[in-house]
Design an enzyme around this catalytic site. Structure first.
Site: not given
Ligand code: F6P
Length: 574
Positions: A219, A280-281
């Site tokens: 994405e 990442g989070r």
């Protein structure tokens, strides 16, 4: 692969405590929270805890003090001490990827928590300095685009952890926004997202930050290519002799994969670092937080880190009965594992925190949505929790109906800033401060009313009387009253903060991160990998060629439904 943080002795005690909790749950199914207040005169005091001015009141939880104490006994035997030391000490806690979990090191001003982490401390400081340079040049107007105009708009392109955390912080801190810089976020691969954003921007004054730890995310790379095409397609840019120099002025990246970022065409000097020891989070505290710093400046970004560091210290040093992340974790365990309630809602009475639930959804559900323990054996209980929510008062006119009268229980975390920062905004003065204060008084009273209504409800007698008082006949009142009954006895916690600022937002997010960590320890999970998202990515990469004119869907062994949908999509686009 290492198994558990619990020693065999702790494991035994843990299992015993678990069994006691099961019994307590069986015996308390029909308890009323209001009765606990009568039976436990010190309940409110004992069920209140704070970290600086952030205060947690969990007295309206569906548990007696006895249950709370038993949950803390469970936690004492959970191996939390070992796990905490392992995390803050840089051990390879993410045991399926052999990675340390050091997001707390990103917000640590007091030097490393363990020896051997000195290099990490200096790398973190170097990255912060690099961020500062970008932000200073941007804010001073010195960062100019290809035609010499100062940059005014920053578009952050990233998804998941490379989007949600920065976005919620930027939105929360609107009163702190730099007056000339506007940060935008593009995440979805739906072209609508990037087109909607680019529509109002000018290539001369726009800077793109491509945010991707891996620099392989479909994405993000697609959106970045679209952004580049938009930029290069501008006639003024197309006419330039040196487009490479123009790209340098308009594209930077944050990534741990420098090679891939460079291969994409980002100049090496424009790549800010990320590391494999940051998930990442959990990455908003790293250079992935650059969009935040662009919007509010570096001093406030550092305040955000300080708020989170303050919560980490509290988490490391407070006794369990006053430890906010630990308490929130065991409250969740009680509902999830002993009361069969698999969800909770995060409802901040603050418009800027509207997307907090979306961010914490990723942190919680991607971390603890697991079916095997750290050693690969099946889990011993339900894990993970469905997290949802949004800003009050909007939800009151949507999903609160189900919270009050539905058959499911939704424990709610109400987050309430006691003061509004909106009064400090230039427009507030023009409208009148009193009017803006009025908004905030309404916000507070709505929040308090919702949690009280959840607790006390409305009995059939009360509903009947209400109908009669409104002038209905006895028959009419008897018919309508059951529809107006509100069961009450619905659990909630209330978290108050003085106001929404960089420090308190840092505290709040770190509090939930550590809550999720504690639950992972209790469930004995690796909370730091996310293999579950990979299969869909793999399948997508084989389905995509079929939509790009590739030959035969039969070769892929698709299930009949997918095959039919692929054909329909191909036909619609032929
Ligand atoms: O697909 C899940 C995920 O890997 C998240 O864990 C991560 O936050 C997101 O994708 C984005 O990844 P990246 O920063 O590598 O583009």
């Amino acid at each position: 692969m290492d198994s558990s943080f619990r020693t065999p002795e702790q494991d035994q005690q843990f299992n015993k405590a678990w069994e006691v909790l099961k019994q307590l749950a069986d015996n308390s199914q029909s308890d009323r929270i209001l009765d606990y207040f009568d039976a436990e005169p010190d309940r409110l005091e004992k069920m209140t805890a704070s970290c600086a001015d952030l205060r947690l009141d969990y007295s309206r939880s569906a548990m007696s003090l006895k249950v709370r104490d038993q949950l803390l006994t469970l936690l004492e035997h959970s191996g939390l001490d070992t796990a905490r030391k392992a995390m803050f000490g840089g051990e390879l806690l993410n045991n399926t990827e052999q990675r340390a979990v050091l997001h707390a090191a990103l917000r640590r001003s007091a030097g490393p928590t363990a020896s051997g982490l000195e290099d990490i401390s200096s790398e973190v400081e170097a990255a912060l300095n690099k961020m500062s340079k970008v932000v200073e040049r941007l804010h001073s107007g010195e960062w100019t685009g290809h035609d010499g105009q100062s940059i005014t708009d920053v578009v952050s392109i990233g998804i998941g952890g490379s989007f949600l955390g920065p976005e919620v912080v930027v939105e929360a801190l609107r009163p702190d926004w730099h007056p000339r810089i506007r940060v935008h976020f593009v995440a979805n691969v739906d072209a609508a997202d990037i087109l909607n954003t680019l529509e109002d921007l000018s290539p001369s004054t726009t800077l793109f930050i491509v945010q991707s730890k891996s620099f392989t995310t479909q994405e993000t790379l697609t959106n970045a290519l679209t952004a580049r095409a938009w930029f290069l397609g501008d006639p003024a840019v197309a006419a330039l002799d040196d487009t490479a120099e123009a790209l340098r002025r308009h594209f930077i990246a944050v990534s741990s994969n420098v090679e891939k970022a460079q291969a994409f065409g980002i100049d090496a000097g424009n790549i800010l670092p990320m590391w494999d020891w940051v998930g990442g989070r959990y990455s908003l505290w790293s250079a992935i937080g650059l969009p935040i710093a662009c919007q509010i400046g570096m001093p406030l970004f550092r305040k955000l880190l300080q708020g989170a560091e303050h919560m980490d210290e509290h988490f490391l040093t407070s006794p369990l009965e006053k430890n906010l992340p630990a308490l929130l974790a065991v409250i969740g365990i009680w509902y999830n594992n002993f009361r069969n309630i698999g969800n909770y809602a995060i409802i901040p009475y603050d418009q800027g925190l509207n997307d907090l639930a979306a961010h914490l959804q990723q942190v919680d559900m991607e971390s603890n949505g697991k079916s095997v323990q750290r050693d690969g054996k099946p889990v011993f209980s339900q894990t993970g929790t469905i997290v949802w929510g949004g800003a009050g008062t909007n939800g009151q006119h949507a999903y609160h109906q189900l919270i009050h009268q539905g058959t499911r229980v939704v424990p709610v975390d109400f987050i309430l800033p006691l003061r509004s920062r909106q009064v400090g905004r230039p427009l507030a003065e023009r409208i009148g401060i009193e009017q803006i204060q009025k908004h905030h008084r309404m916000l507070i009273s709505n929040c308090l009313a919702q949690s009280q209504a959840m607790l006390t409800g409305k009995s059939l007698d009360q509903a009947l009387q209400e109908c009669l008082d409104a002038g209905m006949s006895k028959t009419e009142a008897t018919q309508l009253a059951p529809h107006k009954v509100i069961q009450g006895n619905k659990p909630s916690t209330t978290i108050t903060i003085p106001e929404v600022d960089a420090f308190t937002v840092g505290q709040l997010i770190a509090m939930y991160e550590q809550r999720i960590f504690v639950q992972g320890v209790i469930w004995n999970l690796n909370s730091f990998d996310q293999w579950g998202v990979e299969l869909g990515k793999q399948m997508c990469s084989s389905i995509l060629p079929l939509l790009e004119g590739g030959s035969d869907s039969g070769a892929l062994n698709l299930d009949p439904s997918t095959a039919q949908l692929v054909d329909a999509a191909r036909a619609a686009n032929s």
